[in-house]
Write a protein that holds these residues in place. Structure first.
Motif, PDB file in Angstrom:
ATOM      1  N   THR A 114      -6.873  -4.592   2.967  1.00  0.00           N
ATOM      2  CA  THR A 114      -6.296  -4.419   4.298  1.00  0.00           C
ATOM      3  C   THR A 114      -7.376  -4.104   5.323  1.00  0.00           C
ATOM      4  O   THR A 114      -7.356  -4.624   6.446  1.00  0.00           O
ATOM      5  N   LEU A 144      -5.949  -2.739  -2.601  1.00  0.00           N
ATOM      6  CA  LEU A 144      -5.147  -3.192  -1.466  1.00  0.00           C
ATOM      7  C   LEU A 144      -5.584  -2.517  -0.177  1.00  0.00           C
ATOM      8  O   LEU A 144      -5.566  -3.124   0.886  1.00  0.00           O
ATOM      9  N   VAL A 145      -5.967  -1.246  -0.279  1.00  0.00           N
ATOM     10  CA  VAL A 145      -6.470  -0.546   0.908  1.00  0.00           C
ATOM     11  C   VAL A 145      -7.744  -1.223   1.398  1.00  0.00           C
ATOM     12  O   VAL A 145      -7.912  -1.477   2.600  1.00  0.00           O
ATOM     13  N   ILE A 183       0.842  -1.200   0.000  1.00  0.00           N
ATOM     14  CA  ILE A 183       0.000   0.000   0.000  1.00  0.00           C
ATOM     15  C   ILE A 183       0.878   1.251   0.000  1.00  0.00           C
ATOM     16  O   ILE A 183       0.621   2.209  -0.734  1.00  0.00           O
TER      17      ILE A 183
END
Length: 68
Positions: free
Chosen positions: A52, A48-49, A40
């Motif tokens: 996560t 990806l954020v 990230i």
């Protein structure tokens, strides 16, 4: 060095095995979290954020269920 006593205590402890397994899984999870955090920071990819955030929520819920 001392030799083994032969008392039959070499089978291991199931509680210790469980703790070792839990520590191993925790280390693996931490490695994945750190890998995602570095990706990230390097790319800033919105997927990806979101991934996560889902992992953090899933980890929190799992810990809450285990503790309670």
């Amino acid at each position: 060095m001392r030799g083994r006593s032969g008392a039959g205590n070499d089978r291991g402890n199931p509680v210790g095995a469980g703790v070792a397994r839990l520590a191993s899984l925790g280390t693996l999870a931490l490695g994945h979290v750190l890998w995602i955090a570095l990706r990230i920071a390097y790319r800033g990819d919105p997927r990806l954020v979101a991934g996560t955030a889902c992992i953090c929520v899933a980890t929190g819920v799992t810990l809450w269920v285990v503790v309670t």
